[in-house]
Design a protein around this motif. Structure first.
Motif, PDB file in Angstrom:
ATOM      1  N   CYS A 272       1.237   9.895   4.488  1.00  0.00           N
ATOM      2  CA  CYS A 272       1.847   9.231   5.049  1.00  0.00           C
ATOM      3  C   CYS A 272       1.899   7.928   3.356  1.00  0.00           C
ATOM      4  CB  CYS A 272       1.442   8.298   6.033  1.00  0.00           C
ATOM      5  SG  CYS A 272       1.643   9.690   7.959  1.00  0.00           S
ATOM      6  N   GLY A 273       3.124   7.396   2.934  1.00  0.00           N
ATOM      7  CA  GLY A 273       2.971   6.139   2.316  1.00  0.00           C
ATOM      8  C   GLY A 273       2.824   6.955   0.848  1.00  0.00           C
TER       9      GLY A 273
ATOM     10  N   SER B 211      10.338   5.640  12.784  1.00  0.00           N
ATOM     11  CA  SER B 211       9.355   4.427  12.324  1.00  0.00           C
ATOM     12  C   SER B 211      10.601   3.612  11.499  1.00  0.00           C
ATOM     13  CB  SER B 211       8.164   5.563  11.607  1.00  0.00           C
ATOM     14  OG  SER B 211       7.295   4.508  11.361  1.00  0.00           O
ATOM     15  N   THR B 212       9.565   2.421  12.449  1.00  0.00           N
ATOM     16  CA  THR B 212      10.359   0.901  11.300  1.00  0.00           C
ATOM     17  C   THR B 212       8.893   0.286  11.053  1.00  0.00           C
ATOM     18  OG1 THR B 212      11.637  -0.911  11.604  1.00  0.00           O
ATOM     19  CG2 THR B 212      10.114   0.363  13.495  1.00  0.00           C
TER      20      THR B 212
ATOM     21  N   PHE C 263       0.477  -1.052   0.418  1.00  0.00           N
ATOM     22  CA  PHE C 263      -0.011   0.032  -0.288  1.00  0.00           C
ATOM     23  C   PHE C 263       0.625   0.906  -0.107  1.00  0.00           C
ATOM     24  CE2 PHE C 263       0.183  -1.506   4.254  1.00  0.00           C
ATOM     25  CZ  PHE C 263       1.475  -1.012   4.924  1.00  0.00           C
ATOM     26  N   CYS C 264       2.322   1.103   0.001  1.00  0.00           N
ATOM     27  CA  CYS C 264       2.635   2.643   0.127  1.00  0.00           C
ATOM     28  C   CYS C 264       3.821   2.628  -1.116  1.00  0.00           C
ATOM     29  CB  CYS C 264       4.098   1.965   1.347  1.00  0.00           C
ATOM     30  SG  CYS C 264       5.688   2.944   1.013  1.00  0.00           S
TER      31      CYS C 264
ATOM     32  N   SER D 109       5.571   0.417  12.487  1.00  0.00           N
ATOM     33  CA  SER D 109       4.353   0.498  11.594  1.00  0.00           C
ATOM     34  C   SER D 109       3.468  -1.509  11.641  1.00  0.00           C
ATOM     35  CB  SER D 109       4.073   0.704  10.256  1.00  0.00           C
ATOM     36  OG  SER D 109       5.242   1.963  10.456  1.00  0.00           O
TER      37      SER D 109
ATOM     38  N   MET E  66       9.852   9.134   8.587  1.00  0.00           N
ATOM     39  CA  MET E  66       8.877   8.233   8.086  1.00  0.00           C
ATOM     40  C   MET E  66       8.570   8.703   6.961  1.00  0.00           C
ATOM     41  SD  MET E  66       5.992   9.167  10.993  1.00  0.00           S
ATOM     42  CE  MET E  66       5.575   8.357  12.392  1.00  0.00           C
ATOM     43  N   GLY E  67       9.618   9.765   6.255  1.00  0.00           N
ATOM     44  CA  GLY E  67       9.341   9.658   4.626  1.00  0.00           C
ATOM     45  C   GLY E  67       9.945   8.068   3.885  1.00  0.00           C
TER      46      GLY E  67
ATOM     47  N   VAL F 198      -2.866   1.820   9.556  1.00  0.00           N
ATOM     48  CA  VAL F 198      -2.896   2.290   8.289  1.00  0.00           C
ATOM     49  C   VAL F 198      -4.314   1.516   8.054  1.00  0.00           C
ATOM     50  CG1 VAL F 198      -2.821   2.682   6.086  1.00  0.00           C
ATOM     51  CG2 VAL F 198      -0.412   2.752   7.213  1.00  0.00           C
TER      52      VAL F 198
ATOM     53  N   GLU G  52       1.531   2.467  14.430  1.00  0.00           N
ATOM     54  CA  GLU G  52       0.443   2.656  13.780  1.00  0.00           C
ATOM     55  C   GLU G  52       0.079   2.062  13.076  1.00  0.00           C
ATOM     56  OE1 GLU G  52       2.391   6.566  12.575  1.00  0.00           O
ATOM     57  OE2 GLU G  52       2.712   6.050  14.167  1.00  0.00           O
TER      58      GLU G  52
ATOM     59  N   HIS H 213       0.018  -2.214  12.170  1.00  0.00           N
ATOM     60  CA  HIS H 213      -1.514  -2.794  10.395  1.00  0.00           C
ATOM     61  C   HIS H 213      -2.121  -3.303  10.798  1.00  0.00           C
ATOM     62  CE1 HIS H 213       1.019   0.905   9.797  1.00  0.00           C
ATOM     63  NE2 HIS H 213       1.713   0.067   8.553  1.00  0.00           N
TER      64      HIS H 213
ATOM     65  N   GLY I 215      11.666   5.014   2.351  1.00  0.00           N
ATOM     66  CA  GLY I 215      12.764   4.339   2.892  1.00  0.00           C
ATOM     67  C   GLY I 215      12.240   3.856   4.805  1.00  0.00           C
ATOM     68  N   GLU I 216      12.936   2.614   4.774  1.00  0.00           N
ATOM     69  CA  GLU I 216      13.198   1.705   6.275  1.00  0.00           C
ATOM     70  C   GLU I 216      14.494   2.460   7.211  1.00  0.00           C
ATOM     71  OE1 GLU I 216      11.589   0.616   8.706  1.00  0.00           O
ATOM     72  OE2 GLU I 216      12.829   0.235   9.754  1.00  0.00           O
TER      73      GLU I 216
ATOM     74  N   LEU J 113      -6.009   5.074   5.602  1.00  0.00           N
ATOM     75  CA  LEU J 113      -5.591   4.720   4.213  1.00  0.00           C
ATOM     76  C   LEU J 113      -5.603   5.735   3.309  1.00  0.00           C
ATOM     77  CD1 LEU J 113      -2.988   2.244   2.605  1.00  0.00           C
ATOM     78  CD2 LEU J 113      -5.297   2.242   1.399  1.00  0.00           C
ATOM     79  N   ASN J 114      -3.758   6.358   2.732  1.00  0.00           N
ATOM     80  CA  ASN J 114      -3.959   6.799   1.394  1.00  0.00           C
ATOM     81  C   ASN J 114      -4.044   7.131   0.398  1.00  0.00           C
ATOM     82  OD1 ASN J 114      -4.050   9.695   3.253  1.00  0.00           O
ATOM     83  ND2 ASN J 114      -1.886   9.337   3.866  1.00  0.00           N
TER      84      ASN J 114
HETATM   85  N1  SAH Z   1       9.725   2.725   6.147  1.00  0.00           N
HETATM   86  C1  SAH Z   1       8.773   2.958   7.936  1.00  0.00           C
HETATM   87  C2  SAH Z   1       8.906   4.621   7.503  1.00  0.00           C
HETATM   88  C3  SAH Z   1       8.345   4.883   6.279  1.00  0.00           C
HETATM   89  S1  SAH Z   1       6.589   4.853   6.347  1.00  0.00           S
HETATM   90  C4  SAH Z   1       7.214   2.568   8.126  1.00  0.00           C
HETATM   91  O1  SAH Z   1       7.399   1.559   6.850  1.00  0.00           O
HETATM   92  O2  SAH Z   1       7.126   2.755   9.693  1.00  0.00           O
HETATM   93  C5  SAH Z   1       6.247   5.699   7.317  1.00  0.00           C
HETATM   94  C6  SAH Z   1       4.566   5.604   7.643  1.00  0.00           C
HETATM   95  O3  SAH Z   1       3.433   5.630   6.087  1.00  0.00           O
HETATM   96  C7  SAH Z   1       3.793   4.223   7.902  1.00  0.00           C
HETATM   97  O4  SAH Z   1       3.547   4.141   9.364  1.00  0.00           O
HETATM   98  C8  SAH Z   1       3.439   3.612   7.182  1.00  0.00           C
HETATM   99  O5  SAH Z   1       2.918   2.071   7.323  1.00  0.00           O
HETATM  100  C9  SAH Z   1       2.274   4.313   6.141  1.00  0.00           C
HETATM  101  N2  SAH Z   1       2.256   4.313   5.384  1.00  0.00           N
HETATM  102  C10 SAH Z   1       2.457   3.998   4.492  1.00  0.00           C
HETATM  103  N3  SAH Z   1       1.266   3.673   3.259  1.00  0.00           N
HETATM  104  C11 SAH Z   1       0.121   4.739   3.396  1.00  0.00           C
HETATM  105  C12 SAH Z   1      -0.255   5.380   2.566  1.00  0.00           C
HETATM  106  N4  SAH Z   1      -0.883   4.504   1.708  1.00  0.00           N
HETATM  107  N5  SAH Z   1      -1.350   5.479   3.400  1.00  0.00           N
HETATM  108  C13 SAH Z   1      -1.215   5.745   4.689  1.00  0.00           C
HETATM  109  N6  SAH Z   1       0.448   5.288   5.891  1.00  0.00           N
HETATM  110  C14 SAH Z   1       0.549   4.845   4.870  1.00  0.00           C
END
Ligand code: SAH
Ligand code: SF4
Length: 346
Positions: A338-339, A196-197, A120-121, A219, A161-162, A263, A261, A221, A164-165, A294-295
């Motif tokens: 996010c994402g 955020s991991t 979803f990211c 994260s 939280m941008g 989503v 987190e 979910h 990458g991991e 979810l975005n």
């Molecule tokens: N890799 C790390 C940090 C970057 S993602 C992680 O996964 O935590 C930052 C956050 O955005 C995470 O919680 C991730 O699950 C969330 N995210 C990713 N895709 C998204 C989406 N489409 N809508 C809302 N949140 C999303």
């Protein structure tokens, strides 16, 4: 390609060593450090208390590492701004500035792309390209701080939280954090930083030993392995029991609350059963849940939940006394949510 020496890649001791090699007196390192992290200098010419010869040498042999802005998008309310930055090798990353009533937060990237591949990211959808150096991570924060300084405002928070991991680019992410909290430099409060991991277990265990007081966000979910295996593929490597084991140890070791987190995806993880399973996982753990509807991203068909399932999910959490926040939607119209961060060409 041989990249020039980027000053934001240096720790304070590394900068001291560099200037010592150049035959400079010891106090020069502190002066340069302040230009970089207190005055947010963008070129060496303005570093007026450094001798001209040193400035020339710095200009020839190093770069400060000011990112090149190739695109800026601002939300219609003006509160969210997303900048596309080009790095020295031509790769691009996104950084987001969010203004709230009392906070101004920079959401920064730690990698170009991401190897974890959560479906979803948008970052996951583009795959992994490379790690960012600690200086490239730090430079994003300085960039946002300069934007705010032009408005007489200060950056208050940083979230990794941008794109990458961060825990798969462990050394550089932690080095960047250490540079940002340096008391004689940028001096950001540790409690104002969130990493955020997706749940990289060895990374969480290592982070617990760093003696840092930052906030860890995980994260999650999904609260059952069956579901999490599907939407967070790394769960097959680090399943929930072992992940939570590491989370308990993290809280024990640091005394810091963990943010989880979640989503919310319609019909996938927005059910009262998942809420209940989540509550069961959190018993006895110092934790807080961040719910993020979810975005939209181009390659995932899931949707954010309808209001009534959202209400039912939240009600189930309340019944079990789980502390939660329903995250404000930010920057969706400009794909800065996010994402949603990715490279423009992909
Ligand atoms: N890799 C790390 C940090 C970057 S993602 C992680 O996964 O935590 C930052 C956050 O955005 C995470 O919680 C991730 O699950 C969330 N995210 C990713 N895709 C998204 C989406 N489409 N809508 C809302 N949140 C999303
Ligand atoms: Fe990577 Fe995080 Fe996106 Fe998953 S959600 S693909 S871990 S950036």
């Amino acid at each position: 390609m041989n990249q020039p020496h980027q000053l934001t890649d240096d720790t304070f001791p590394a900068l001291q060593a560099l200037l010592e090699r150049w035959g400079e007196p010891a106090y020069r390192a502190r002066q340069l450090w302040e230009w970089l992290y207190v005055h947010l200098a963008t070129d060496v010419d303005g570093m007026t208390n450094l001798p001209a010869a040193l400035r020339r040498r710095l200009a020839v042999e190093t770069v400060i590492g000011v990112p090149q802005v190739v695109d800026t998008t601002v939300s219609s309310d003006g509160e969210t701004r997303k900048d596309l930055l080009r790095l020295a090798d031509g790769e691009t990353i996104e950084v987001v500035l969010m203004r709230y009533e009392r906070r101004r937060t920079a959401c920064i990237s730690t990698q170009v792309g991401c190897a974890v591949g959560c479906p979803f990211c948008a970052t996951g959808q583009m795959g992994f390209r490379r790690h960012l150096s600690s200086g490239e991570i730090v430079a994003q924060v300085l960039h946002v701080a300069r934007i705010l300084r032009a408005e007489n405002a200060r950056l208050t928070n940083v979230v990794l939280m941008g794109m990458g991991e961060p825990l798969l680019n462990y050394e550089n992410s932690v080095a960047a954090i250490r540079r940002l909290i340096h008391p004689d430099g940028f001096n950001l409060g540790q409690r104002h930083i969130t990493l955020s991991t997706v749940g990289i277990l060895p990374g969480i265990e290592r982070l617990a030993e760093e003696g840092l007081q930052i906030t860890l966000a995980v994260s999650l979910h999904a609260a059952t392995d069956h579901l999490r295996d599907q939407i967070v593929p790394i769960n097959r490597r680090y399943p929930l029991d072992s992940l939570f084991g590491a989370c308990y140890r993290y809280v024990e070791r640091t005394g810091r609350r963990i943010s989880f987190e979640w989503v919310l995806i319609e019909g996938v993880n927005d059910t009262p059963e998942q809420a209940q399973a989540l509550a069961a996982r959190l018993v006895g753990l110092l934790a807080h849940v961040n719910l993020i509807p979810l975005n939209p991203t181009s390659r995932y068909t899931g949707r954010s939940p309808a209001q009534d399932s959202l209400t039912a999910f939240v009600a189930a959490l309340e019944r079990h006394h789980v502390p939660y926040t329903l995250r404000l939607r930010r920057g969706i119209e400009i794909r800065a949510g996010c994402g949603q961060l990715r490279q423009p060409t992909l």
